[in-house]
Design an enzyme around this catalytic site. Structure first.
Site, PDB file in Angstrom:
ATOM      1  N   ASN A   1      -9.964   0.202  -0.174  1.00 39.42           N
ATOM      2  CA  ASN A   1      -8.498   0.211  -0.172  1.00 39.42           C
ATOM      3  C   ASN A   1      -8.005  -0.389  -1.487  1.00 39.42           C
ATOM      4  OD1 ASN A   1      -5.778  -0.227   0.222  1.00 39.42           O
ATOM      5  ND2 ASN A   1      -5.992  -1.102   2.280  1.00 39.42           N
TER       6      ASN A   1
ATOM      7  N   HIS B   1      -3.320   7.332   2.210  1.00 39.74           N
ATOM      8  CA  HIS B   1      -3.728   6.005   1.753  1.00 39.74           C
ATOM      9  C   HIS B   1      -5.113   5.716   2.331  1.00 39.74           C
ATOM     10  CE1 HIS B   1      -3.922   1.851   0.876  1.00 39.74           C
ATOM     11  NE2 HIS B   1      -3.666   1.434   2.107  1.00 39.74           N
TER      12      HIS B   1
ATOM     13  N   CYS C   1       0.811  -1.223   0.000  1.00 37.61           N
ATOM     14  CA  CYS C   1       0.000   0.000   0.000  1.00 37.61           C
ATOM     15  C   CYS C   1       0.846   1.275   0.000  1.00 37.61           C
ATOM     16  CB  CYS C   1      -0.949   0.005   1.193  1.00 37.61           C
ATOM     17  SG  CYS C   1      -2.113  -1.361   1.131  1.00 37.61           S
TER      18      CYS C   1
HETATM   19  N1  ACO Z   1     -18.239  -8.098   9.190  1.00 38.73           N
HETATM   20  C1  ACO Z   1     -18.689  -8.299  10.448  1.00 38.73           C
HETATM   21  N2  ACO Z   1     -17.873  -8.552  11.492  1.00 38.73           N
HETATM   22  C2  ACO Z   1     -16.555  -8.597  11.251  1.00 38.73           C
HETATM   23  C3  ACO Z   1     -16.010  -8.392   9.957  1.00 38.73           C
HETATM   24  C4  ACO Z   1     -16.909  -8.138   8.913  1.00 38.73           C
HETATM   25  N3  ACO Z   1     -16.500  -7.921   7.644  1.00 38.73           N
HETATM   26  N4  ACO Z   1     -14.666  -8.480  10.045  1.00 38.73           N
HETATM   27  C5  ACO Z   1     -14.367  -8.728  11.321  1.00 38.73           C
HETATM   28  N5  ACO Z   1     -15.494  -8.800  12.067  1.00 38.73           N
HETATM   29  C6  ACO Z   1     -15.620  -9.063  13.496  1.00 38.73           C
HETATM   30  C7  ACO Z   1     -14.437  -9.790  14.056  1.00 38.73           C
HETATM   31  O1  ACO Z   1     -14.547 -11.181  13.846  1.00 38.73           O
HETATM   32  C8  ACO Z   1     -14.513  -9.398  15.515  1.00 38.73           C
HETATM   33  O2  ACO Z   1     -15.471 -10.212  16.141  1.00 38.73           O
HETATM   34  P1  ACO Z   1     -15.244 -10.733  17.662  1.00 38.73           P
HETATM   35  O3  ACO Z   1     -15.178  -9.487  18.495  1.00 38.73           O
HETATM   36  O4  ACO Z   1     -16.452 -11.579  17.901  1.00 38.73           O
HETATM   37  O5  ACO Z   1     -13.952 -11.490  17.644  1.00 38.73           O
HETATM   38  C9  ACO Z   1     -15.075  -7.965  15.494  1.00 38.73           C
HETATM   39  O6  ACO Z   1     -15.659  -7.811  14.178  1.00 38.73           O
HETATM   40  C10 ACO Z   1     -14.043  -6.896  15.723  1.00 38.73           C
HETATM   41  O7  ACO Z   1     -12.885  -7.176  14.907  1.00 38.73           O
HETATM   42  P2  ACO Z   1     -11.635  -6.221  14.869  1.00 38.73           P
HETATM   43  O8  ACO Z   1     -10.623  -6.789  13.929  1.00 38.73           O
HETATM   44  O9  ACO Z   1     -11.172  -5.913  16.267  1.00 38.73           O
HETATM   45  O10 ACO Z   1     -12.287  -4.881  14.240  1.00 38.73           O
HETATM   46  P3  ACO Z   1     -11.643  -3.485  13.957  1.00 38.73           P
HETATM   47  O11 ACO Z   1     -12.488  -2.437  14.548  1.00 38.73           O
HETATM   48  O12 ACO Z   1     -10.165  -3.434  14.287  1.00 38.73           O
HETATM   49  O13 ACO Z   1     -11.786  -3.315  12.372  1.00 38.73           O
HETATM   50  C11 ACO Z   1     -10.372  -3.499  10.410  1.00 38.73           C
HETATM   51  C12 ACO Z   1     -11.126  -4.237  11.503  1.00 38.73           C
HETATM   52  C13 ACO Z   1     -11.373  -2.724   9.596  1.00 38.73           C
HETATM   53  C14 ACO Z   1      -9.620  -4.488   9.558  1.00 38.73           C
HETATM   54  C15 ACO Z   1      -9.370  -2.487  11.049  1.00 38.73           C
HETATM   55  O14 ACO Z   1      -8.652  -3.136  12.065  1.00 38.73           O
HETATM   56  C16 ACO Z   1      -8.363  -1.905  10.053  1.00 38.73           C
HETATM   57  O15 ACO Z   1      -8.703  -1.096   9.218  1.00 38.73           O
HETATM   58  N6  ACO Z   1      -7.061  -2.258  10.194  1.00 38.73           N
HETATM   59  C17 ACO Z   1      -5.968  -1.651   9.430  1.00 38.73           C
HETATM   60  C18 ACO Z   1      -5.955  -2.031   7.995  1.00 38.73           C
HETATM   61  C19 ACO Z   1      -4.756  -1.405   7.321  1.00 38.73           C
HETATM   62  O16 ACO Z   1      -4.470  -0.229   7.460  1.00 38.73           O
HETATM   63  N7  ACO Z   1      -3.964  -2.185   6.619  1.00 38.73           N
HETATM   64  C20 ACO Z   1      -2.758  -1.674   6.022  1.00 38.73           C
HETATM   65  C21 ACO Z   1      -2.900  -1.419   4.606  1.00 38.73           C
HETATM   66  S1  ACO Z   1      -3.425  -2.859   3.739  1.00 38.73           S
HETATM   67  C22 ACO Z   1      -2.075  -3.484   2.883  1.00 38.73           C
HETATM   68  O17 ACO Z   1      -0.978  -3.058   2.971  1.00 38.73           O
HETATM   69  C23 ACO Z   1      -2.351  -4.657   1.998  1.00 38.73           C
END
Ligand code: ACO
Length: 322
Positions: free
Chosen positions: A279, A249, A114
């Site tokens: 993304n 990003h 990214c």
């Molecule tokens: N729909 C419904 N529920 C979901 C989904 C979904 N699509 N995905 C995860 N959940 C659930 C999980 O299973 C979890 O359930 P649990 O509490 O029962 O275990 C709950 O939602 C919370 O999950 P978290 O991972 O803690 O949620 P978070 O608020 O952190 O959001 C996300 C997840 C959107 C992925 C966030 O963490 C994020 O944006 N992270 C950074 C991504 C990023 O910047 N990546 C770098 C660039 S990408 C690259 O380089 C390829």
């Protein structure tokens, strides 16, 4: 006077097929409400079958060349930042070179996930300043949906396909003139397990799928992006509050908000396309940049900071005067 990489034109391409959050809930157990609340994403574009990263990149390149008032004959270097190349080799950039009808110049791919476009600005800026390149097409292009596991709800809802391109030209400008003013790149290879693709030519002989422990990546992203922006601005003694626009990003609206809060940035100066594009990895920064230039927000003479964080981990920032 000093030689700088001046942003002469921008272009973009988004595949026509759109997947809404409701469409995603047909593949995995998720909901429009969850995706919007946790990410800000409402939809993503998906490349058609047979539509390749090089095709997306070529469309964006044509638009950027037209915007710059140049033709492929004027270009001496093509750099494509991508995580989803057409083939293991040749480089997607060489396929774009062929598509543009070029039989001169050089072309190579750059892989920083990214952060690829920010790394690209850093490399192209250095090449232009050193005299190694004059008129450069820098493209971020991805068919990222090809490496998604559409049974994994923690990753498949987050990404989309697209391409953004810029033309950077060597120009002799005054100290307060246009061009790339500074850039800053970093990486830390100790966190592969938090964000990686579980395949590759040398490890499994397969392409693999994206795997991410999102909440752990999230924390690092906010801290490291803010640090990169500070370090980049400090290189030219420009206070963050003096910068007109921020083009991040587009991983997650909550990351954009978190960084803005940390650096006390006016949220109205942060360009967000995350709702419509999701993304698009290396394509997300040039897509957002193109969007804000075309809708008239970013104007000639404005200062713009670009930033990204991604797999590797890799991260960085670049500051330019448009
Ligand atoms: N729909 C419904 N529920 C979901 C989904 C979904 N699509 N995905 C995860 N959940 C659930 C999980 O299973 C979890 O359930 P649990 O509490 O029962 O275990 C709950 O939602 C919370 O999950 P978290 O991972 O803690 O949620 P978070 O608020 O952190 O959001 C996300 C997840 C959107 C992925 C966030 O963490 C994020 O944006 N992270 C950074 C991504 C990023 O910047 N990546 C770098 C660039 S990408 C690259 O380089 C390829």
């Amino acid at each position: 006077m000093t030689i700088r990489a001046v942003l002469a034109g921008t272009g973009h391409y988004l595949p026509s097929k759109i997947l809404t959050n409701d469409d995603m809930s047909e593949f995995v157990e998720t909901s429009d409400e969850w995706i919007i609340a946790r990410t800000g994403i409402r939809q993503r574009h998906q490349a058609a079958e047979g539509e390749l990263t090089s095709d997306l990149a070529t469309h964006a390149a044509h638009e950027a060349l037209a915007d710059a008032g140049l033709t492929p004959d004027d270009i001496d270097l093509i750099v494509v930042a991508t995580t989803t190349p057409d083939f293991t080799f040749p480089a997607t950039a060489t396929i774009v070179q062929k598509n543009l009808g070029m039989t001169h110049g050089a072309a190579f791919d750059l892989q920083a996930v990214c952060s690829g476009f920010i790394y690209g600005v850093n490399v192209v800026d250095a090449m232009i300043r050193s005299g190694a390149a004059k008129n450069v097409l820098l493209i971020g292009a991805e068919t990222f949906t090809r490496i998604l596991d559409f049974t994994d709800r923690t990753t498949c809802v987050l990404f989309g396909d697209g391409a953004g391109a810029v033309v950077l030209c060597a120009q002799d400008v005054s100290e307060d003139g246009q061009g790339v003013l500074a850039s800053f790149i970093r990486s830390d290879g100790h966190h592969k397990d938090l964000l990686h693709v579980d395949g590759g030519p040398s490890s499994t002989g397969t392409v693999g799928h994206v795997r991410m422990i999102g909440n752990q990546v999230f924390k690092r992203a906010v801290t490291d992006i803010a640090d990169a922006m500070r370090q980049c601005a400090a290189k030219v003694d420009m206070p963050i509050e003096d910068i007109d626009w921020f083009v991040p990003h587009q991983a997650n609206q909550r990351i954009l908000n978190g960084v803005a809060k940390k650096l006390k940035i006016d949220p109205d100066t942060v360009i967000s396309t995350v709702a419509k594009h999701a993304n698009t990895s290396a394509a997300s920064v040039p897509l957002a940049l193109h969007t804000a230039i075309m809708d008239g927000r970013i104007k000639r003479g404005d200062t713009v900071m670009l930033e990204a964080f991604g797999g590797g981990f890799t991260w960085g920032a670049a500051l330019l005067r448009y």
